[in-house]
Each structure stands twice: as C-alpha cells, then as structure tokens.
Design an enzyme around this catalytic site. Structure first.
Site, PDB file in Angstrom:
ATOM      1  N   ASP A 450      10.770 -10.404  -1.203  1.00 15.60           N
ATOM      2  CA  ASP A 450      10.116  -9.691  -2.295  1.00 15.60           C
ATOM      3  C   ASP A 450      10.955  -9.811  -3.572  1.00 15.60           C
ATOM      4  O   ASP A 450      12.139 -10.190  -3.534  1.00 15.60           O
ATOM      5  CB  ASP A 450       9.979  -8.213  -1.892  1.00 15.60           C
ATOM      6  CG  ASP A 450       8.800  -7.518  -2.550  1.00 15.60           C
ATOM      7  OD1 ASP A 450       8.267  -8.038  -3.545  1.00 15.60           O
ATOM      8  OD2 ASP A 450       8.434  -6.425  -2.080  1.00 15.60           O
ATOM      9  N   ASP A 518      -0.774  -6.303  -4.200  1.00 14.42           N
ATOM     10  CA  ASP A 518      -0.623  -5.001  -3.558  1.00 14.42           C
ATOM     11  C   ASP A 518      -1.956  -4.272  -3.481  1.00 14.42           C
ATOM     12  O   ASP A 518      -2.044  -3.195  -2.906  1.00 14.42           O
ATOM     13  CB  ASP A 518       0.375  -4.132  -4.341  1.00 14.42           C
ATOM     14  CG  ASP A 518       1.811  -4.530  -4.037  1.00 14.42           C
ATOM     15  OD1 ASP A 518       2.030  -5.198  -3.015  1.00 14.42           O
ATOM     16  OD2 ASP A 518       2.709  -4.173  -4.822  1.00 14.42           O
TER      17      ASP A 518
HETATM   18  C1  DGJ Z   1       6.126  -4.651  -3.121  1.00 17.14           C
HETATM   19  C2  DGJ Z   1       5.295  -5.381  -2.107  1.00 17.14           C
HETATM   20  O1  DGJ Z   1       4.256  -6.051  -2.734  1.00 17.14           O
HETATM   21  C3  DGJ Z   1       4.799  -4.397  -1.063  1.00 17.14           C
HETATM   22  O2  DGJ Z   1       3.970  -5.043  -0.135  1.00 17.14           O
HETATM   23  C4  DGJ Z   1       5.979  -3.786  -0.389  1.00 17.14           C
HETATM   24  O3  DGJ Z   1       6.695  -4.757   0.324  1.00 17.14           O
HETATM   25  C5  DGJ Z   1       6.881  -3.094  -1.411  1.00 17.14           C
HETATM   26  N1  DGJ Z   1       7.244  -4.002  -2.467  1.00 17.14           N
HETATM   27  C6  DGJ Z   1       8.123  -2.564  -0.759  1.00 17.14           C
HETATM   28  O4  DGJ Z   1       9.011  -2.061  -1.665  1.00 17.14           O
END
Ligand code: DGJ
Length: 707
Positions: A450, A518
């Site tokens: 991430d 997300d």
């Molecule tokens: C952003 C990601 O897009 C989410 O799926 C998740 O992993 C969060 N970060 C966790 O902090």
C-alpha cells in the site's frame, strides 16, 4: 520481419498496423504515418518537409518532428529540454545512425555541438499490434548536463482532422472515471505531480475522429499509455495548422536530472496502438500486453479474503483465526491480514516503519495464525506500507532524516505519516533487509503493498540535484520491489495506493494485480471497473464483495423514500466482483447461514468460470455509464465458451429489455447457453441477440459453450 529500414526511412509493422518515420529533405527526423498496415512499402507517405512559412513560424512548427526539442524557433510542446554547463538551453539534435536489433529499432541522435546523445527506441510488439517507445539519454562528454524534460515519445495523429480525447479521470474513491472531450486549438494536459501515478488521471489516452467517432467495437482509435509509477504527463496539442500531437513521459514539473560525465538515463516506456475495432479492440490489445508481462502470468488469481473492512485496525490472532475459519469454509483460497498487525498500530497515528508483529495482538508472533490458515487449506497474505513512516515509530525516532522533507519547513503529515526517501540507497537497503527477513521467516504467499499519501515538501538534503527525487524515488521503489521479488519469486504482490492510486503498467510488471478503489459499493464499482477495463484485464482487478451500502437502493416505496441507503442483493454484489478477480471483504461474522451458503455456491461458480474471466477476451456489451442496465461478456481465447454478466439497477418498466447482442463468437458454431432452450449459432447470438428479464437491482450470470 516487422521493421523495414533504409538509411533514412523506417517502417514498423505489426500484424494489422504500421508506423513510419524518416529523414526529410532538411535532414530532420519526422513522422510519416500511423494507422492500418498498408500492402506495399511504397504506399507509406514520404518524410515531408513543410519548410519555413513566415517570420512567425519556424520549420519545426509545421513539420511533424519525431522527437522535438526545446530550441530554435519552435513553440510546440517539446519532448526534451536540457541546460548545458555553459548555460545554453537549446538542444539541436541531428541524425547520426540507426540500428535494427530483432524487433527493436534504435535511432541515434546527437546534439550539433554538445556531447549529448539521445537514442530513440522503438519496440515492435507484432502479435499484440502495439508499439513501444522510449529514449536513452547519454552524456558522452565531461561537463555535467542538466536534463529538464525527457518525454518518452511524441505521437502524431493523421493531420487535418478534429479529434476527441478519451481518458480516465477520478479521485480517491472514484478512480478510472471515463471522460471524453473534443480537442480544440491549444494544449490539454493530463498529469500527476504526486509521486505516484495517481488517482486523478490514469496514464492512458485514446483519440478518435470527431466526424467518425469510434464505437465500442468499430471505428478508428489511436491509443497509448505510459509505463511509469511516478509523476508523469501527457500533452495533447492541436496546432493552428490542424496537426495533433501527443507527448507522453515523465513530468517535467519540478524535475531535473544531472547527467555527469559518461552517465546515461533511460526514460520509461510508452506503449501505443492503432485499432480499427474501436475501444473494445484497443482494450483487448492492452489486456494481452499487460497479461503477457505479469510476474505470474499463467497462474489463476486466487479468491481472497481481506479483513480490512471487517476489522479495521482491530486485528488479533483469535479474531483473524475466526474469520479465516469461516473464509475457508466458503472456498476462499488466500487469507489476507490487512493493516493493524504490526508494532504499535492501533490507529493510523502510529506504527508505520516498525514491521514486526505487535506483541499485544500476536503474543506468539504471526506463525500460529499462518499455520492455522495453511492448515485450513489457504495461503496467507499480509498488508504492508513499506514506503511510509509514522513520526510515532521506532524507525522514525532512529532515522528522522530518512523522511522526505525541507529542513526549514513543517512536514505536512497526511494520514499522520511521512514518506521515506527511497531515492536514498540506505533507505532502500533497510527496507530490503527488513522485508526480506519477514518473507524469509514466515510462509507469506501474498503481499498487499500500500502507499497512502501524496508527496509534499520534496526535499532531498545533500543531493546534488534534489529535483531528481521524483524519478530516483520511483527507481528506488522498483529496486526494493524487484530485489524482494527475485529473492521470493513465489510471492504474489498487489499494488494499492489508497485504492487505485498506483495502478499503472509499470507496477503491473511487478504486481500481479491492483486494488482499483476503496469504493466497494457495487454500482460505483461497475463504473470503476468499466473505466479500468479500457487498459487493465480482469485478472489484475481485485474486487471484493463487501457490505458497503448503496445510496441507489430500490424504490421499495415509490415517492419520497424512493432512494435510500442499503445493501444490494448479495448475488448482485458477487456478480460485480466476479467480473474481476473475486475477493471477499465483508465481515463474515455478520453473514447468516443462508448468506454463507449463497457465497459458497457463488465462489464455486467463480472458480469454474475463472479461466474465462481472467484469461479470456472482454466485450463490453452495454456501458454502465448511461441508463440502468449494463452488460459485459468474457470469451475464451478459442471462442469455445464464455460468460455473460448483466446488471440492472433501477429503471422504469419494461422489465424485459431489448435483445442483447453478444460479440466475439464463432459465427457458424452452435452454442448452448444457461437458461435458454436448445442451441443458437454464434451468428444468431451476435446478430439477433437474446432476451433477458431483469428486475430492479438484479443481475444475471450465464455461461455458454460450444456443443
Ligand atoms: C488503504 C487501502 O486501500 C485499504 O484497502 C486498506 O488496506 C487501508 N489502506 C489500510 O490502511
């Protein structure tokens, strides 16, 4: 042989397309042709020299320069700009030589005065109908040369036409949004200045003629993308002479690179193509290209469970084990523990950088959980955000200077975190050691990598040219990633940046998939997946079924409460996710027995159609961008079987939709389709179509196959 070369002209042919360039009468390297492949070499237009027109237009103005530089009387968007040690800022490139090596053409240009060599590279991807372009810049003298713009390519469209630009805009929670706009006289700029390729624009474009627009499966389209995970730019310039040119490459905003004696710099690849089969034809070519370069290109992408939306930061051994047990009983193949597992990570305020299990949550370490997950028949995956550090972490306390910053400015903390300067070798080495240790000591099959903030205060203390940060950082990320992949070739990576903020094609040579957004609300996802599918194949698009509510709910009582929030039917949510790589992100503890039973059946069904969705060809039959009905179809490479998805959100009667015509089938073959009596020929399915009855907020999945 896809490359025909003479000393001063070159024709690059793919199976169906061609690109030609040459030296014109004034000695300038100019573009000649880009479009469908022509029968004879002599069919391609010559290298034209439009000469000098008036005191207001230099020769570079009208000529279709293949790689224009900043210099002389030219006011177009250049591909290249450098400042030499004596302060001269013009570059005058002259043709020196060319060389064909297999499927690659190299054209060597040198500055007329300074020891600067620019090599233009053309890679012919004959079977994919695509062309790659990139450049190498070399300082073969002793004085340093400061590079201030190095685009990878300039693409010229056929002149004297009006064009419409299609691209993908967006933002966090709304990535890959489809945008179309006509180009008028001037320059349109798409870019990222954020250190990642970004949520706001995806480095992809398509151009078609205003008076002969491309449709989904027909019409001419010129398209391309940049393979780079950092700041980029694409300019679309329509000149007063009716020429249209696209420059694409590294962003020159706040950019400079110093080339010392003998040093070279290789710019990222740009890939482009011409389609006579509209947007569908263009995207299928891109899909084949992306799939051919994935690290684990033949492996099916597993059905995963991810705990993030269920547990947030509240993870521990017992809770994750409980979720894993239910996930396994549903048929999940990969269990991924998301954020919250490492030292001090109870919220987004602390912990990033300290990549060892939090002893309060995992007193026995990660091993018992991993063993349990493996005993349940699943692989284990883990979330990491390696490039980041929270000020509240042991790593930051030990190395505050590793964070990107200007010493005299406050550090903007977005999500309470700072970015480690991966341009520095010691930071790269630290991450390689820590992550290699983690992967070597645990049975981890999958990493979700991430990256949750954009850059600010981009200082790089001690660097000779701090503005090189934007490029050297990304190269640093690549080095860390590539080193880990080489040491752990069986680990699958997913690229995430707060959703789809870093989903570019360079990432997809390192990661097998991306997390597109997300936003997991299914009607929003249909649009996101529609946009992403212009470039990215379904196997790269991770798609979780969650309990995220929709605000586009059925008008159960028509009238005032017609729209209200709520969950769409589980089957609808599954079908949306089954159009990509299926995952589950809901809190499984909240699903009752009948929901779990339904999920089990749908997961089994996905596994049966997975080879077609993940490895087949996509046909977008009806876009989700307009109306309340959309449909898409995946067909196996041999056209012997396929799967049709259709979705209906709310719309007034009738319930019976107009016949839906399929695509991409073998006309003479007989197909049987779920839910239909008897058999139909491919020609009938494509020309007559089938009737679907779909109520509000319902979906269908139908398999079909040769008999
Ligand atoms: C952003 C990601 O897009 C989410 O799926 C998740 O992993 C969060 N970060 C966790 O902090």
């Amino acid at each position: 042989m896809p490359i025909f070369a003479t000393p001063d002209s070159w024709i690059l042919e793919t199976r169906n397309t061609a690109y030609a360039l040459g030296i014109n009468a004034s000695g300038a390297l100019v573009h000649r042709y880009w479009g469908p492949r022509l029968p004879y070499e002599s069919d391609y237009p010559p290298a034209r020299d439009y000469g000098e027109w008036s005191s207001f237009y230099g020769p570079g103005e009208i000529n279709l320069q293949e790689y224009p530089t900043y210099g002389g009387a030219s006011y177009r968007e250049p591909c290249f700009k450098a400042t030499f040690a004596d302060g001269v800022r013009d570059t005058v490139l002259e043709f020196r030589s060319s060389e064909v090596q297999g499927d690659e053409l190299q054209i060597v240009l040198e500055d007329a005065h300074y020891p600067l060599r620019v090599t233009l590279h053309y890679g012919v991807l004959e079977d994919l109908d695509l062309l790659e372009r990139w450049v190498t810049v070399q300082n073969f003298g002793t004085d340093p040369i400061r590079l201030e713009r190095v685009l990878s390519a300039q693409w010229h469209l056929p002149i004297l036409e009006d064009y419409r630009l299609s691209h993908l805009g967006g933002r966090w929670l709304e990535e890959f949004q489809w945008v179309q706009e006509p180009l008028s006289h001037g320059v349109v700029l798409l870019e990222s200045r954020r250190l990642t390729s970004g949520h706001q624009h995806y480095p992809w474009f398509a151009l078609d003629r205003v008076d002969a627009p491309a449709l989904e499966e027909s019409g001419e389209l010129w398209f391309g993308a940049l393979e780079w995970s950092g700041n980029w730019k694409a300019t679309f310039e329509r000149t007063e002479f009716g020429s249209t040119r696209v420059g694409i490459g590294l962003n020159d905003w706040d950019f400079a690179l110093l080339l010392a004696e003998g040093e070279s710099f290789v710019a990222p690849k740009s890939v482009s193509g011409y389609s006579s089969a509209g947007f569908g034809g263009a995207s299928r070519a891109m899909h084949r290209h992306v799939r051919s370069r994935l690290p684990h290109r033949d492996a099916p992408h597993k059905v995963l469970y991810n705990s993030w939306e269920a547990t947030g930061f509240d993870v521990n051994e017992a809770g994750q084990t409980e979720l894993a047990e239910i996930a396994a009983s549903l048929g999940v193949e990969l269990f991924v523990m998301d954020d919250g597992w490492f030292q001090g990570r109870d919220s987004d305020r602390a912990g990033l950088g300290d990549w060892w299990p939090d002893a309060r949550k995992f007193p026995r370490g990660l091993e018992p959980l991993i063993e349990r997950v493996n005993a349940l028949g699943m692989d284990f995956g883990l979330w990491l955000e390696p490039e980041m550090v929270n000020p509240d972490s042991d790593l930051y306390r030990a190395h505050p200077d590793w964070a990107i910053h200007f010493p005299t400015r406050a550090r903007t903390e977005m999500r309470n975190q700072l970015i480690l300067n991966l341009a520095k070798l010691e930071v790269q080495d630290h991450l390689i050691n820590v992550l290699d240790g983690l992967l070597s000591s645990h049975n981890i099959a999958f990493i979700k990598w991430d990256m949750n903030r954009n850059a600010s205060e981009p200082g790089w203390e001690g660097a000779q040219e701090p503005r090189a940060l934007w490029v050297r950082y990304v190269e640093g990320v690549y080095r860390v990633w590539d080193t880990l992949s080489a040491r752990h070739p069986n680990v699958t990576f997913q690229s995430c940046s707060g959703g789809g903020g870093r989903s570019d094609l360079a990432m997809l040579t390192r990661a097998d998939q991306v997390w597109p957004s997300d936003n997991t609300e299914p009607t929003a996802r249909l649009k996101i997946q529609h946009g992403a599918s212009q470039v990215l194949p379904a196997c790269t698009l991770e798609a979780w079924v969650t309990d995220m509510e929709s605000d586009r709910m059925p008008p159960f009582g028509r009238g005032e409460d017609a729209l209200r929030r709520g969950k769409l039917p589980l089957e609808f949510r599954f079908h949306v996710s089954m159009c990509g790589t299926l995952g589950i992100g809901a809190n499984l503890l909240h699903w009752n027995d009948s929901e779990r039973e339904q999920a089990r059946a749908l997961i089994a069904q996905y596994k049966a159609i997975r080879p077609i969705v993940q490895g087949g060809e996509l046909y977008r039959l009806k876009s989700p961008l307009t109306g309340a009905f959309s449909a898409l179809e995946y067909v196996s490479q041999d056209r012997a079987e396929g799967v049709l998805f259709a979705f209906r959100t709310h719309m007034p009667e009738p319930v019976v939709l107009p016949p839906l015509r399929l695509a991409g089938l073998e006309p003479a073959a007989l197909y049987r389709m779920d839910g239909l009596e008897g058999t139909l020929s491919g020609a009938a399915l494509m020309n007559v179509g089938i009737s679907l009855e779909l109520k509000d907020f319902s979906s269908v999945l139908r398999r079909f196959y040769w008999v």
